[in-house]
Design a protein around this motif. Structure first.
Motif, mmCIF file in Angstrom:
data_model
loop_
_atom_site.group_PDB
_atom_site.id
_atom_site.type_symbol
_atom_site.label_atom_id
_atom_site.label_comp_id
_atom_site.label_asym_id
_atom_site.label_seq_id
_atom_site.Cartn_x
_atom_site.Cartn_y
_atom_site.Cartn_z
ATOM 1 N N VAL A 362 0.640 -8.145 -32.979
ATOM 2 C CA VAL A 362 0.608 -7.274 -34.203
ATOM 3 C C VAL A 362 1.492 -6.438 -34.932
ATOM 4 C CG1 VAL A 362 -0.402 -4.617 -34.010
ATOM 5 C CG2 VAL A 362 -1.631 -6.301 -33.147
ATOM 6 N N CYS A 363 2.954 -6.621 -33.689
ATOM 7 C CA CYS A 363 4.010 -6.445 -34.087
ATOM 8 C C CYS A 363 5.203 -7.259 -34.979
ATOM 9 C CB CYS A 363 4.793 -6.514 -32.663
ATOM 10 S SG CYS A 363 4.790 -3.801 -31.838
ATOM 11 N N ALA A 364 4.657 -8.007 -35.005
ATOM 12 C CA ALA A 364 5.131 -9.623 -35.782
ATOM 13 C C ALA A 364 4.633 -9.150 -37.210
ATOM 14 C CB ALA A 364 4.946 -10.854 -35.007
ATOM 15 N N ALA A 365 3.506 -8.832 -37.223
ATOM 16 C CA ALA A 365 2.612 -8.622 -38.319
ATOM 17 C C ALA A 365 3.548 -7.576 -39.644
ATOM 18 C CB ALA A 365 0.783 -8.177 -38.768
ATOM 19 N N LEU A 366 3.882 -6.884 -38.307
ATOM 20 C CA LEU A 366 3.840 -5.692 -38.884
ATOM 21 C C LEU A 366 5.734 -5.165 -39.662
ATOM 22 C CD1 LEU A 366 2.992 -2.378 -36.568
ATOM 23 C CD2 LEU A 366 2.078 -2.525 -39.054
ATOM 24 N N ALA A 367 6.196 -6.754 -39.478
ATOM 25 C CA ALA A 367 7.776 -6.557 -39.272
ATOM 26 C C ALA A 367 8.339 -6.888 -40.339
ATOM 27 C CB ALA A 367 8.054 -7.349 -37.704
ATOM 28 N N VAL A 368 7.115 -7.845 -40.724
ATOM 29 C CA VAL A 368 7.142 -8.587 -41.885
ATOM 30 C C VAL A 368 7.078 -8.040 -43.446
ATOM 31 C CG1 VAL A 368 6.023 -10.648 -43.166
ATOM 32 C CG2 VAL A 368 6.182 -10.937 -41.183
ATOM 33 N N PRO A 369 6.136 -7.007 -43.357
ATOM 34 C CA PRO A 369 6.855 -6.236 -44.442
ATOM 35 C C PRO A 369 7.228 -5.188 -44.612
ATOM 36 C CG PRO A 369 4.619 -5.715 -43.437
ATOM 37 C CD PRO A 369 5.220 -6.537 -42.762
ATOM 38 N N LEU A 370 7.560 -4.729 -43.429
ATOM 39 C CA LEU A 370 8.422 -4.033 -43.240
ATOM 40 C C LEU A 370 9.837 -4.435 -43.974
ATOM 41 C CD1 LEU A 370 10.194 -1.426 -41.775
ATOM 42 C CD2 LEU A 370 10.217 -2.497 -40.025
ATOM 43 N N GLY A 371 10.205 -5.519 -42.756
ATOM 44 C CA GLY A 371 11.728 -5.655 -44.020
ATOM 45 C C GLY A 371 11.678 -6.469 -45.785
ATOM 46 N N ILE A 372 10.581 -6.444 -45.987
ATOM 47 C CA ILE A 372 10.386 -7.591 -47.381
ATOM 48 C C ILE A 372 10.738 -6.053 -48.296
ATOM 49 C CG2 ILE A 372 8.563 -8.045 -49.348
ATOM 50 C CD1 ILE A 372 7.766 -9.834 -47.201
ATOM 51 N N ALA A 373 9.894 -5.104 -47.817
ATOM 52 C CA ALA A 373 9.787 -4.036 -48.733
ATOM 53 C C ALA A 373 11.347 -2.977 -48.030
ATOM 54 C CB ALA A 373 8.944 -2.844 -47.692
ATOM 55 N N ALA A 374 11.960 -2.592 -46.762
ATOM 56 C CA ALA A 374 13.089 -1.874 -46.772
ATOM 57 C C ALA A 374 14.226 -3.125 -47.415
ATOM 58 C CB ALA A 374 13.642 -1.797 -45.243
ATOM 59 N N ALA A 375 14.573 -4.570 -47.055
ATOM 60 C CA ALA A 375 15.607 -5.360 -48.055
ATOM 61 C C ALA A 375 15.173 -4.486 -49.660
ATOM 62 C CB ALA A 375 15.424 -6.508 -47.063
ATOM 63 N N GLY A 376 14.111 -4.759 -49.563
ATOM 64 C CA GLY A 376 14.269 -5.079 -51.326
ATOM 65 C C GLY A 376 14.418 -3.884 -52.103
ATOM 66 N N VAL A 377 14.112 -2.575 -51.792
ATOM 67 C CA VAL A 377 14.386 -1.482 -51.830
ATOM 68 C C VAL A 377 15.659 -0.659 -51.669
ATOM 69 C CG1 VAL A 377 14.188 1.034 -52.325
ATOM 70 C CG2 VAL A 377 12.484 0.046 -52.062
ATOM 71 N N ARG A 378 16.766 -1.836 -50.458
ATOM 72 C CA ARG A 378 17.609 -1.238 -50.670
ATOM 73 C C ARG A 378 18.643 -1.698 -51.644
ATOM 74 N NH1 ARG A 378 21.603 0.406 -50.208
ATOM 75 N NH2 ARG A 378 23.166 0.806 -49.034
ATOM 76 N N ALA A 379 18.072 -3.142 -51.445
ATOM 77 C CA ALA A 379 19.126 -4.173 -53.356
ATOM 78 C C ALA A 379 19.432 -3.408 -53.723
ATOM 79 C CB ALA A 379 18.742 -5.688 -52.398
ATOM 80 N N ARG A 380 18.388 -2.114 -54.595
ATOM 81 C CA ARG A 380 18.306 -2.294 -55.815
ATOM 82 C C ARG A 380 18.934 -0.599 -55.493
ATOM 83 N NH1 ARG A 380 13.244 -4.240 -55.598
ATOM 84 N NH2 ARG A 380 12.043 -2.519 -55.199
ATOM 85 N N TRP A 381 18.555 0.533 -54.737
ATOM 86 C CA TRP A 381 19.157 1.553 -54.639
ATOM 87 C C TRP A 381 20.656 1.885 -54.935
ATOM 88 C CZ3 TRP A 381 22.177 4.336 -51.131
ATOM 89 C CH2 TRP A 381 22.375 5.450 -51.372
ATOM 90 N N ARG A 382 20.910 2.391 -55.170
ATOM 91 C CA ARG A 382 22.516 3.229 -55.405
ATOM 92 C C ARG A 382 22.516 4.983 -55.723
ATOM 93 N NH1 ARG A 382 22.021 -1.615 -55.419
ATOM 94 N NH2 ARG A 382 23.451 -3.608 -56.211
ATOM 95 N N PRO A 383 23.517 4.770 -55.096
ATOM 96 C CA PRO A 383 23.745 6.627 -54.908
ATOM 97 C C PRO A 383 23.985 7.109 -56.441
ATOM 98 C CG PRO A 383 25.283 4.985 -53.666
ATOM 99 C CD PRO A 383 24.665 4.546 -54.240
ATOM 100 N N ALA A 384 23.561 8.066 -56.280
ATOM 101 C CA ALA A 384 23.257 9.049 -57.114
ATOM 102 C C ALA A 384 24.333 9.780 -58.092
ATOM 103 C CB ALA A 384 22.667 10.513 -57.255
#
Length: 391
Positions: A362-384
């Motif tokens: 279950v932990c492995a399954a949760l780590a997949v969407p966490l990594g994809i979502a966090a990396a994807g959003v952080r790649a697009r985020w810029r400080p205001a």
């Protein structure tokens, strides 16, 4: 500002060390505590869950308190009281008493690391902050390694109660030593403590960062908490389980300087992705086997996951909303441990049945969407805008 002074970093590392030592001393002793108290392992796991839950829920409170009374004052008072509660918890004769006293200690120890992190946010430039955040994690790495190894050995040779006396005395001594740490200047914006919470509630990106903390707590801290009892269920002694878990702390210590250097060249999203991959691999290793070899591989990979992904998310929490930095960081730390607590509570039944393979899957399954979502959003985020010298 060019970075926190070495003396300040050293004291902050010690605060992180003591709080982490107290937290990680429990996991290798779960079976020993259950045996001594004549209780099922699952009930002791739930008592540990209480510690993490109170530790997490107290974070927003300490963020507000540190805004009003100072970062250093907050760390000193809470460490003193935490030390006293930890010493009292050593006398627990029932799981209920253990849960209550450890819960109080956890709530107070919970102030140390967020206050240290907010202190860095107050005093270190944003462009080099992850480097110092990674240096701060050296304290947590040493605390994790020494507690994981020492707690198992002490529980086998002496008694689990000694460890709580030790952490309590260390906290009391450190509370006095922190008097040498200069209090950073803080700009008070006025209004009630609800104002920064309102800022957070209206910021989707800040809420996303906080959601990542909740998921990360369940995946990373949940896995490392379950590692020692899983190894013991597979036949390892308490000492061996503690030694294997201690490799996690050594791994964090070893990877921290590399991640600190790479943070100056790599985008944080790449580090988040690397950490997520390491977390998935660690959990899959434990899903396949809970033997010592698999535990060693998982401990090393979890150390890489913590230094790469957690330091990146943690640094993001100090940057995402500077006007409410203390609130965001305290909520981030709180949700991290609430996630860990929820994982412990949910896992207790399966732990009693020895179904650790299911838990790690279950932990492995949760780590997949966490990594994809966090990396994807952080790649697009810029400080205001540019980070202020002092929030």
């Amino acid at each position: 500002m060019r970075g926190a002074r070495p003396s300040a970093i050293g004291l902050l590392q010690r605060a992180a060390f003591v709080a982490t030592f107290d937290r990680f001393a429990m996991s290798p002793m779960l079976v020993a505590i259950a045996y001594d108290l004549g209780a099922p392992v699952g009930s002791v796991v739930r008592a540990v869950g209480v510690y993490f839950l109170v530790y997490g829920l107290s974070q927003p409170v300490w963020g507000v308190v540190s805004d009003r009374f100072g970062r250093v004052n907050t760390m000193r008072v809470t460490l003193l009281l935490a030390g006293i509660c930890s010493i009292i918890s050593a006398a627990s004769g029932t799981v209920l008493a253990l849960g209550i006293t450890r819960g109080l200690a956890g709530g107070l120890f919970g102030a140390a690391y967020p206050a240290a992190l907010i202190y860095l946010g107050d005093t270190v430039r944003a462009d080099v902050r992850q480097r110092d955040v990674t240096r701060l994690m050296v304290g947590t790495a040493l605390g994790t390694a020494l507690a994981s190894v020492g707690a198992g050995v002490v529980a086998d040779l002496l008694t689990w109660r000694f460890m709580f006396v030790l952490t309590g005395l260390a906290a009391v001594v450190l509370a006095a030593r922190l008097g040498a740490l200069p209090e950073p200047e803080r700009e008070h914006h006025g209004g009630t403590f609800l104002r920064p919470i309102g800022y957070v509630a209206r910021s989707p990106i800040t809420l996303f960062v906080l959601l990542c903390a909740l998921a990360e707590g369940a995946v990373l801290l949940g896995t490392i908490t379950l590692l020692p009892p899983a190894l013991e269920h597979a036949g390892a002694s308490t000492t061996v389980a503690g030694l294997v878990t201690g490799v996690y702390g050594v791994s964090v210590f070893a990877f921290s300087p590399f991640v600190g250097r790479f943070s100056q060249r790599w985008h944080p999203s790449r580090l988040i992705g690397l950490g997520a991959l390491a977390a998935v691999a660690a959990c899959l290793s434990l899903t396949a086997s809970q033997g010592v070899a698999a535990g060693l591989v998982a401990a090393i990979l979890l150390g890489l996951a913590w230094t790469a992904m957690h330091s990146s998310l943690q640094t993001w929490a100090t940057e995402v909303m500077p006007v409410a930095r203390a609130t965001v960081v305290s909520f981030f730390a709180g949700l991290l441990f609430v996630g860990s607590s929820l994982a412990a509570v949910v896992a207790s039944g399966l732990a009693d049945e020895g179904r650790y393979d299911v838990l790690f899957a279950v932990c492995a399954a949760l780590a997949v969407p966490l990594g994809i979502a966090a990396a994807g959003v952080r790649a697009r985020w810029r400080p205001a805008g540019p980070s202020p010298a002092r929030p």
